[in-house]
Each structure stands twice: as structure tokens, then as C-alpha cells.
Write a protein that holds these residues in place. Structure first.
Motif, PDB file in Angstrom:
ATOM      1  N   LEU A  40     -41.466  69.355 -27.248  1.00 50.11           N
ATOM      2  CA  LEU A  40     -42.452  70.340 -26.803  1.00 50.11           C
ATOM      3  C   LEU A  40     -42.846  70.220 -25.334  1.00 50.11           C
ATOM      4  O   LEU A  40     -43.368  71.181 -24.766  1.00 50.11           O
ATOM      5  CB  LEU A  40     -43.718  70.221 -27.666  1.00 50.11           C
ATOM      6  N   ALA A  41     -42.625  69.090 -24.726  1.00 52.50           N
ATOM      7  CA  ALA A  41     -43.061  68.921 -23.334  1.00 52.50           C
ATOM      8  C   ALA A  41     -42.296  69.868 -22.406  1.00 52.50           C
ATOM      9  O   ALA A  41     -41.099  70.106 -22.591  1.00 52.50           O
ATOM     10  CB  ALA A  41     -42.848  67.475 -22.895  1.00 52.50           C
ATOM     11  N   PRO A  42     -42.969  70.423 -21.391  1.00 53.62           N
ATOM     12  CA  PRO A  42     -42.316  71.353 -20.442  1.00 53.62           C
ATOM     13  C   PRO A  42     -41.506  70.594 -19.391  1.00 53.62           C
ATOM     14  O   PRO A  42     -41.865  70.568 -18.210  1.00 53.62           O
ATOM     15  CB  PRO A  42     -43.505  72.101 -19.828  1.00 53.62           C
ATOM     16  N   TRP A  43     -40.416  69.966 -19.817  1.00 52.95           N
ATOM     17  CA  TRP A  43     -39.650  69.113 -18.907  1.00 52.95           C
ATOM     18  C   TRP A  43     -39.110  69.876 -17.706  1.00 52.95           C
ATOM     19  O   TRP A  43     -38.939  69.304 -16.628  1.00 52.95           O
ATOM     20  CB  TRP A  43     -38.496  68.462 -19.667  1.00 52.95           C
ATOM     21  N   GLU A  44     -38.815  71.183 -17.889  1.00 59.21           N
ATOM     22  CA  GLU A  44     -38.232  71.939 -16.773  1.00 59.21           C
ATOM     23  C   GLU A  44     -39.194  72.070 -15.598  1.00 59.21           C
ATOM     24  O   GLU A  44     -38.770  72.343 -14.471  1.00 59.21           O
ATOM     25  CB  GLU A  44     -37.797  73.332 -17.255  1.00 59.21           C
ATOM     26  N   ARG A  45     -40.488  71.877 -15.842  1.00 56.34           N
ATOM     27  CA  ARG A  45     -41.464  71.966 -14.760  1.00 56.34           C
ATOM     28  C   ARG A  45     -41.682  70.626 -14.079  1.00 56.34           C
ATOM     29  O   ARG A  45     -42.386  70.563 -13.063  1.00 56.34           O
ATOM     30  CB  ARG A  45     -42.804  72.467 -15.310  1.00 56.34           C
ATOM     31  N   LEU A  46     -41.150  69.575 -14.638  1.00 60.03           N
ATOM     32  CA  LEU A  46     -41.370  68.225 -14.117  1.00 60.03           C
ATOM     33  C   LEU A  46     -40.131  67.721 -13.396  1.00 60.03           C
ATOM     34  O   LEU A  46     -39.101  68.390 -13.342  1.00 60.03           O
ATOM     35  CB  LEU A  46     -41.739  67.285 -15.266  1.00 60.03           C
ATOM     36  N   ARG A  47     -40.222  66.532 -12.867  1.00 54.27           N
ATOM     37  CA  ARG A  47     -39.074  65.930 -12.198  1.00 54.27           C
ATOM     38  C   ARG A  47     -37.973  65.626 -13.206  1.00 54.27           C
ATOM     39  O   ARG A  47     -38.254  65.357 -14.391  1.00 54.27           O
ATOM     40  CB  ARG A  47     -39.502  64.646 -11.494  1.00 54.27           C
ATOM     41  N   PRO A  48     -36.703  65.650 -12.793  1.00 54.80           N
ATOM     42  CA  PRO A  48     -35.611  65.409 -13.744  1.00 54.80           C
ATOM     43  C   PRO A  48     -35.703  64.058 -14.452  1.00 54.80           C
ATOM     44  O   PRO A  48     -35.236  63.912 -15.583  1.00 54.80           O
ATOM     45  CB  PRO A  48     -34.358  65.489 -12.859  1.00 54.80           C
ATOM     46  N   GLU A  49     -36.309  63.055 -13.779  1.00 54.32           N
ATOM     47  CA  GLU A  49     -36.393  61.722 -14.376  1.00 54.32           C
ATOM     48  C   GLU A  49     -37.598  61.569 -15.316  1.00 54.32           C
ATOM     49  O   GLU A  49     -37.766  60.513 -15.938  1.00 54.32           O
ATOM     50  CB  GLU A  49     -36.472  60.642 -13.286  1.00 54.32           C
ATOM     51  N   SER A  50     -38.435  62.587 -15.428  1.00 58.13           N
ATOM     52  CA  SER A  50     -39.669  62.459 -16.209  1.00 58.13           C
ATOM     53  C   SER A  50     -39.432  62.073 -17.673  1.00 58.13           C
ATOM     54  O   SER A  50     -40.198  61.257 -18.228  1.00 58.13           O
ATOM     55  CB  SER A  50     -40.470  63.770 -16.136  1.00 58.13           C
ATOM     56  N   PRO A  51     -38.421  62.607 -18.356  1.00 58.37           N
ATOM     57  CA  PRO A  51     -38.228  62.206 -19.761  1.00 58.37           C
ATOM     58  C   PRO A  51     -37.959  60.716 -19.951  1.00 58.37           C
ATOM     59  O   PRO A  51     -38.050  60.222 -21.078  1.00 58.37           O
ATOM     60  CB  PRO A  51     -37.009  63.045 -20.201  1.00 58.37           C
ATOM     61  N   ALA A  52     -37.648  60.000 -18.870  1.00 56.86           N
ATOM     62  CA  ALA A  52     -37.435  58.560 -18.999  1.00 56.86           C
ATOM     63  C   ALA A  52     -38.699  57.855 -19.471  1.00 56.86           C
ATOM     64  O   ALA A  52     -38.630  56.745 -20.022  1.00 56.86           O
ATOM     65  CB  ALA A  52     -36.971  57.975 -17.668  1.00 56.86           C
ATOM     66  N   LEU A  53     -39.863  58.483 -19.268  1.00 55.81           N
ATOM     67  CA  LEU A  53     -41.107  57.885 -19.755  1.00 55.81           C
ATOM     68  C   LEU A  53     -41.091  57.757 -21.272  1.00 55.81           C
ATOM     69  O   LEU A  53     -41.727  56.857 -21.834  1.00 55.81           O
ATOM     70  CB  LEU A  53     -42.294  58.741 -19.306  1.00 55.81           C
ATOM     71  N   LEU A  54     -40.377  58.651 -21.954  1.00 58.45           N
ATOM     72  CA  LEU A  54     -40.256  58.535 -23.405  1.00 58.45           C
ATOM     73  C   LEU A  54     -39.577  57.226 -23.789  1.00 58.45           C
ATOM     74  O   LEU A  54     -39.902  56.619 -24.812  1.00 58.45           O
ATOM     75  CB  LEU A  54     -39.462  59.720 -23.970  1.00 58.45           C
ATOM     76  N   GLY A  55     -38.615  56.815 -22.965  1.00 62.66           N
ATOM     77  CA  GLY A  55     -37.922  55.562 -23.250  1.00 62.66           C
ATOM     78  C   GLY A  55     -38.857  54.370 -23.165  1.00 62.66           C
ATOM     79  O   GLY A  55     -38.813  53.460 -24.010  1.00 62.66           O
ATOM     80  N   LEU A  56     -39.728  54.369 -22.148  1.00 60.70           N
ATOM     81  CA  LEU A  56     -40.687  53.267 -22.032  1.00 60.70           C
ATOM     82  C   LEU A  56     -41.602  53.222 -23.250  1.00 60.70           C
ATOM     83  O   LEU A  56     -41.868  52.144 -23.804  1.00 60.70           O
ATOM     84  CB  LEU A  56     -41.506  53.437 -20.751  1.00 60.70           C
ATOM     85  N   ALA A  57     -42.091  54.398 -23.659  1.00 59.68           N
ATOM     86  CA  ALA A  57     -42.929  54.436 -24.856  1.00 59.68           C
ATOM     87  C   ALA A  57     -42.138  54.002 -26.079  1.00 59.68           C
ATOM     88  O   ALA A  57     -42.666  53.335 -26.981  1.00 59.68           O
ATOM     89  CB  ALA A  57     -43.480  55.852 -25.051  1.00 59.68           C
ATOM     90  N   GLY A  58     -40.851  54.360 -26.111  1.00 57.50           N
ATOM     91  CA  GLY A  58     -40.011  53.966 -27.239  1.00 57.50           C
ATOM     92  C   GLY A  58     -39.852  52.467 -27.342  1.00 57.50           C
ATOM     93  O   GLY A  58     -39.875  51.895 -28.446  1.00 57.50           O
ATOM     94  N   PHE A  59     -39.702  51.778 -26.191  1.00 57.79           N
ATOM     95  CA  PHE A  59     -39.599  50.322 -26.228  1.00 57.79           C
ATOM     96  C   PHE A  59     -40.876  49.703 -26.801  1.00 57.79           C
ATOM     97  O   PHE A  59     -40.832  48.727 -27.567  1.00 57.79           O
ATOM     98  CB  PHE A  59     -39.344  49.772 -24.822  1.00 57.79           C
ATOM     99  N   ALA A  60     -42.036  50.265 -26.418  1.00 57.19           N
ATOM    100  CA  ALA A  60     -43.301  49.748 -26.922  1.00 57.19           C
ATOM    101  C   ALA A  60     -43.383  49.898 -28.448  1.00 57.19           C
ATOM    102  O   ALA A  60     -43.821  48.970 -29.152  1.00 57.19           O
ATOM    103  CB  ALA A  60     -44.467  50.466 -26.253  1.00 57.19           C
ATOM    104  N   VAL A  61     -42.951  51.055 -28.948  1.00 58.75           N
ATOM    105  CA  VAL A  61     -43.001  51.282 -30.400  1.00 58.75           C
ATOM    106  C   VAL A  61     -42.005  50.358 -31.109  1.00 58.75           C
ATOM    107  O   VAL A  61     -42.274  49.863 -32.210  1.00 58.75           O
ATOM    108  CB  VAL A  61     -42.721  52.758 -30.724  1.00 58.75           C
ATOM    109  N   LEU A  62     -40.851  50.101 -30.485  1.00 61.90           N
ATOM    110  CA  LEU A  62     -39.891  49.165 -31.085  1.00 61.90           C
ATOM    111  C   LEU A  62     -40.488  47.768 -31.197  1.00 61.90           C
ATOM    112  O   LEU A  62     -40.289  47.058 -32.198  1.00 61.90           O
ATOM    113  CB  LEU A  62     -38.602  49.124 -30.247  1.00 61.90           C
ATOM    114  N   GLY A  63     -41.217  47.342 -30.154  1.00 59.49           N
ATOM    115  CA  GLY A  63     -41.871  46.044 -30.219  1.00 59.49           C
ATOM    116  C   GLY A  63     -42.904  45.989 -31.333  1.00 59.49           C
ATOM    117  O   GLY A  63     -43.004  44.996 -32.070  1.00 59.49           O
ATOM    118  N   LEU A  64     -43.693  47.055 -31.489  1.00 59.69           N
ATOM    119  CA  LEU A  64     -44.676  47.132 -32.563  1.00 59.69           C
ATOM    120  C   LEU A  64     -43.992  47.090 -33.925  1.00 59.69           C
ATOM    121  O   LEU A  64     -44.492  46.458 -34.869  1.00 59.69           O
ATOM    122  CB  LEU A  64     -45.500  48.413 -32.418  1.00 59.69           C
TER     123      LEU A  64
END
Length: 368
Positions: A40-64
């Protein structure tokens, strides 16, 4: 989709009583939330690298998740590699290297908190370098593919502009040439009239070729080609098309009463291109046959030359697939495009000797 899958597995973990239910429920909620954010996030309006933040959040959830399973990392390792692979498909390598620290923390911290033995902790020395190495290899390949795709897009844009310009620039002087030839033919002697008539026919042919180049551009831009079909006597149409070639060493075998439902101009272009190729690259005699088998009409143009290597035949009708000193490789691609616009297909079949170009398309009754 990775996050949705991880959330579903967390719910399965609750049912299997393999971990702390309240923590696993939190893991599932976070995974589903990250999955929804990805969609749902409007990625086309953000920088191309912005979805990489999902990866950081994903690592945190993997640790949990590892912590919720009491320090069992059997599911964390594969998902960590999958997250790295996803990142490699979409982001530059500096992001992959920047992921190393948070990925290491997400993997090691829950193992330390749950007091796992040193041999378990040492697994990070194998898993993390492997994950980074795989990601770097995938990133390099994806980058090369993107560069190739961009280069091909630039080439196709240039080719489209070239063909459009050529077609338009050819049509204007051809119109003047036809007018001059028609005026000369009005008071010409029979012998001169024959020569002028031949010149007029070739000028008409060149104009149709220019129209064909415009058709190529239309096919590229829209994917569709409009046909003006009509019920046409096959014999005269094919013989007229053959006359645009040298005509020598070409035998036409078509029943006089056979009629086909085609766009005459486009079908003529198919015949001219295939007969021209047979005369240019094969050996005489060239035999042109058009037969009907039930609801299918079958045009076969056969030469008696050396044939076409089997390895080349599958890509023979691609654009620029087979060029040479006498052409640039567009003729057979145009044949394929025009044939498919008629609802048919074209293939190259081996003969002994030579090769047969076979065009099949629906008969009038089948189209009705």
C-alpha cells in the motif's frame, strides 16, 4: 509476500505450541503489517531505495521470532537469506553491505538472550557471509540484466524513429515519381509503355514497403495491426506478389477457384518477403503452393538450397535475428507479425533439399 508467508508461519507456530504464543502472535501481526505496507505504500513518490526500510524492519521481526521460539533459529536463517535475495533484486550493493550489521544483530542477539551455546552462535560466521555472497551475486546479475534492458529500449526507440522517418521521407518523392511516370506513359510507345509500367509497379511496391515500415512502428507502439480483410482469389493475388520479385524460377501451384479471406496488401507482403528470401538465400526452383485442409489455409514456399540449420530455425522469425549483406533481418519478423495479425503462424520446415516456409491461417469458413 515474504512477510505474509512469515506471518502465516508464525500463526502455525502458535498452533504447534513451538514457542511463546503471545510473542508469536505479535510476530504474525508485525509481519502482516509489513506485508500491507509493502503493497500500500506510495513507493513511486519516494526515493527508489525507500523500500529497503522494509528489510530493516524485517530483520527486527526475524530477531523477535527467534526469541519467541526460545532461540531456535531454524526459520530465521532461510528468511534472512530470502530477505537478502529480495534486496539484491532491487537495490544497489551498498545497501546489501549496510544490511550486514542489522542482519547480524537480528540473528545473534536473540541467541545471546536465550543463552544458546557457543557452537550455535558460531553458525552466524557461516550464515551471514553466505547470505551476503549470494546477495552480491544476485545483485550483479540483476544489474547486468537491467542495463541490457535499458540498452535494448534505447535501441528500439532509435529503430522506431529511424523506420518512421525513412517511411515518411520515402513516400513524398515516390508520389512525385509516380505522377511523372504516369504522364510519360500517356504518350509513350508500346515498348516504352511496358518499361514505364514496370517502373510504376515497382514504385507502387516501394510505397507499400514504406507503409510496411510504418506498420512495424504501429506494431511496436500498440501491439495491434489493423487489417482490411476481404474474400480474395488466391491465385491472382499470389502471382501478382511473385511478379514483384524477379519471377524467374518460381512456380505457383494454386487452384483457380481457391479464395482466401485476408488483407490483400498485407498478404502480398508476406509472399514477397518469403519468395524474395527463397530466391536470395536458397536455390531454384522455388515452389509456391496454397492449399486448404479443413478450416486451415496453408501457404508453403519452398526452395531447393542448402537449408537452414536446426539451431537457427527457432529464432528465425525474431526481429534482427538473421541479418546479412542483403538485409537487416526485419523481413521474417514482419512476416511473423503479419501472419499473427491474420490469426495464423509461420514456421520453417526442413526439406531434402532446401527449406519450406509454411504459413497457416484460418480459412474463410473458419473465420466466419
Amino acid at each position: 509476500m515474504l512477510f505474509f508467508l512469515a506471518g502465516a508461519l508464525a500463526l502455525v507456530g502458535i498452533l504447534s505450541e513451538g514457542g511463546t504464543p503471545s510473542r508469536l502472535l505479535l510476530v504474525a501481526v508485525l509481519d502482516f503489517a509489513l506485508g500491507l505496507a509493502g503493497f500500500l505504500a506510495p513507493w513511486e513518490r519516494l526515493r527508489p531505495e525507500s523500500p529497503a526500510l522494509l528489510g530493516l524492519a524485517g530483520f527486527a521481526v526475524l530477531g523477535l521470532s527467534t526469541w519467541s521460539f526460545g532461540g531456535v533459529a531454524a526459520g530465521t536463517g532461510p528468511f534472512l537469506v530470502l530477505l537478502y535475495t529480495w534486496a539484491a533484486l532491487h537495490f544497489p550493493r551498498w545497501i546489501l553491505l549496510a544490511y550486514a550489521a542489522p542482519a547480524g544483530v537480528a540473528y545473534l542477539l536473540p541467541l545471546i538472550l536465550t543463552h544458546r551455546p557457543p557452537e550455535v552462535l558460531s553458525s552466524a560466521l557461516v550464515l551471514l557471509p553466505v547470505a551476503v555472497a549470494i546477495a552480491l551475486l544476485v545483485e550483479a546479475q540483476a544489474r547486468h540484466l537491467r542495463e541490457d534492458r535499458e540498452r535494448l529500449a534505447r535501441i528500439e526507440t532509435w529503430q522506431s524513429a529511424m523506420m518512421s522517418t525513412l517511411a515518411h521521407d520515402v513516400r513524398s518523392p515516390l508520389a512525385t515519381l509516380q505522377i511523372v511516370l504516369e504522364e510519360l506513359g500517356e504518350n509513350a510507345s508500346p515498348e516504352d509503355a511496358r518499361v514505364i509500367g514496370a517502373g510504376l509497379r515497382q514504385a507502387t511496391r516501394i510505397r507499400r514497403l514504406a507503409d510496411g515500415l510504418l506498420d512495424v512502428q504501429r506494431i511496436d507502439s500498440s501491439g495491434h495491426l489493423r487489417l482490411d480483410r476481404e474474400l480474395t482469389a488466391a491465385g491472382p493475388l499470389v502471382r501478382e506478389a511473385v511478379s514483384y520479385t524477379s519471377g524467374r524460377d518460381v512456380t505457383v501451384r494454386i487452384e483457380d477457384d481457391l479464395k482466401i479471406y485476408v488483407d490483400p496488401q498485407r498478404f502480398e507482403q508476406i509472399v514477397v518477403n518469403l519468395v524474395g528470401n527463397a530466391l536470395r538465400y536458397g536455390r531454384p526452383p522455388v515452389i509456391v503452393e496454397l492449399t486448404r485442409d479443413g478450416g486451415t489455409d496453408r501457404l508453403e514456399i519452398r526452395d531447393h538450397g542448402a537449408g537452414i540449420p536446426e539451431a537457427l530455425r527457432p529464432r528465425l522469425f525474431g526481429r534482427f535475428a538473421v541479418g546479412g549483406p542483403d538485409g537487416i533481418g526485419l523481413g521474417l519478423w514482419i512476416v511473423r507479425s503479419l501472419t499473427e495479425a491474420h490469426g495464423g503462424r509461420v514456421v520453417a520446415e526442413a526439406r531434402d533439399p532446401g527449406v519450406a516456409m509454411v504459413v497457416t491461417f484460418p480459412a474463410p469458413e473458419a473465420q466466419a
